[in-house]
Design an enzyme around this catalytic site. Structure first.
Site, PDB file in Angstrom:
ATOM      1  CG  ASP A  38      38.610 -22.199  73.982  1.00  0.00           C
ATOM      2  OD1 ASP A  38      37.724 -21.346  74.187  1.00  0.00           O
ATOM      3  OD2 ASP A  38      39.399 -22.138  73.015  1.00  0.00           O
ATOM      4  CE1 TYR A  88      40.725 -22.698  67.086  1.00  0.00           C
ATOM      5  CE2 TYR A  88      40.019 -23.759  69.111  1.00  0.00           C
ATOM      6  CZ  TYR A  88      40.486 -22.644  68.446  1.00  0.00           C
ATOM      7  OH  TYR A  88      40.736 -21.492  69.145  1.00  0.00           O
ATOM      8  CE  LYS A 147      37.714 -19.566  70.989  1.00  0.00           C
ATOM      9  NZ  LYS A 147      38.318 -20.908  70.837  1.00  0.00           N
ATOM     10  CG  HIS A 165      37.731 -17.427  66.383  1.00  0.00           C
ATOM     11  ND1 HIS A 165      37.657 -18.757  66.048  1.00  0.00           N
ATOM     12  CD2 HIS A 165      38.923 -17.283  67.021  1.00  0.00           C
ATOM     13  CE1 HIS A 165      38.743 -19.382  66.463  1.00  0.00           C
ATOM     14  NE2 HIS A 165      39.537 -18.503  67.046  1.00  0.00           N
TER      15      HIS A 165
END
Ligand SMILES: NC(=O)c1ccc[n+]([C@@H]2O[C@H](COP(=O)([O-])OP(=O)(O)OC[C@H]3O[C@@H](n4cnc5c(N)ncnc54)[C@H](OP(=O)(O)O)[C@@H]3O)[C@@H](O)[C@H]2O)c1
Length: 305
Positions: free
Chosen positions: A32, A37, A66, A99
């Site tokens: 994931d 990130y 995402k 997201h």
């Protein structure tokens, strides 16, 4: 979608490569990730290394990313998935998610690659801007961009994250390609049974993927933050009975709700522990106790915005 995936939020670029490799060796095939990130390059390096050394094939892996909130305009979706693919150095991903259901207003530096953002990073999470933070792009428009990603072969499937029941049904009503999942916070403090049922009913056929399954233990003890159930002495007692750890009991319980889970760890022993959760079944009494932990309290909120 493999039931247990490795979460990568806050996995530092210097540690995430090893974590991904350890995860593959431990049997993980689901990863994931998200553009936000800031570590997709390193995740991609680790995945490709494992493919090149012959441990796994690309088709064995289930790679998720995402679309961040600053890029909800329909025409930005394809460029953003392409940026993610470039980060991973891959031709396609398996699942691309919106997201959050709301977009943020676009700031001039949005197209600068994340890791170069430095001081401007705050604009990606516009804390303190209140209503001003939000764009008025409808997520139904964003969904059209997501469908284009499937049509171009850039992702195998598309889904939602942090959507509520009403928002899910709006997408279902207007879509050409159905969302396959909704990724939301799920842990014993917030078991989401109502939303899980909703997603299964009336042929919606949407899988719930549970994030923060361990209740984000790094924030334990923070005032106003729900106490992660893995630190509940009663859960420790239950774990002892099965010769398992509290985290394994919690993950086994969540999987029994019919969802997929994506615990994050950069610690090899925990990475191994978090997927070793399928060889026991909790007694009804233990399940009842975990059910009773539901306080509907979220550990991820957007209240700062
Ligand atoms: N869609 C969204 O909006 C959204 C939001 C949040 C998260 N997510 C996804 O969901 C993933 C998981 O959520 P999360 O990372 O916030 O929280 P989490 O997985 O519930 O908790 C991660 C924390 O628990 C620790 N940990 C891991 N395994 C453990 C174990 N067996 N025993 C005790 N502690 C353990 C980790 O430490 P170490 O790493 O130091 O081992 C880390 O501090 C994220 O990484 C991300 O991929 C998605």
């Amino acid at each position: 979608m493999p039931t247990v995936g490795l979460g990568t939020y806050k996995s530092p670029p210097g540690q995430v490569e090893q974590a991904v490799k350890d995860a593959i060796d431990a049997g993980y095939r689901h990863f994931d990730c998200a553009w936000l990130y800031g570590n997709e390059v390193e995740v991609g390096n680790a995945l490709r290394e494992k493919i090149n050394e012959g441990t796994v094939k690309r088709e064995d892996l289930f790679i998720v990313s995402k679309l961040w909130n600053n890029f909800h305009a329909k025409e930005k979706v394809v460029p953003m998935i392409k940026e993610t693919l470039n980060n991973f150095q891959m031709d396609y991903i398996d699942l691309y998610l919106i997201h959050w259901p709301f977009g943020f207003k676009v700031k001039k530096y949005c197209y600068i690659i994340y890791r170069e953002l430095a001081d401007e990073t705050a604009s990606l999470v516009p804390v303190g801007e209140g209503e001003d933070a939000f764009s008025d792009t409808d997520y139904v428009e964003t969904w059209k961009g997501m469908e284009e990603c499937v049509n171009l072969g850039l992702t195998k499937s598309i889904g939602l994250s942090n959507f509520n029941a009403e928002q899910i049904d709006r997408v279902l009503k207007k879509c050409k390609i159905k969302p396959v999942c909704n990724q939301v916070e799920v842990n014993p403090n917030l078991n989401q049974k109502k939303l899980i049922d909703f997603c299964r009913q009336r042929q919606r056929d949407i899988v719930i993927v549970g994030y923060c399954p361990l209740g984000r233990s790094e924030y334990a003890g923070t005032p106003g933050f729900p106490d992660p159930t893995i630190y509940d002495p009663k859960v420790a007692e239950i774990a002892k009975k099965y010769n398992k750890t509290p985290a394994q009991v919690v993950l086994n319980y969540l999987i029994s709700l019919g969802i997929s889970v994506i615990p994050k760890s950069v610690t090899k022993s925990r990475i191994i522990e978090n997927i070793d959760v399928f060889d026991f079944k909790l007694d009804p009494g233990d399940v009842s106790y975990l059910d009773s932990c539901n306080k509907k309290s979220k550990s991820i909120t957007i209240s700062g915005i």
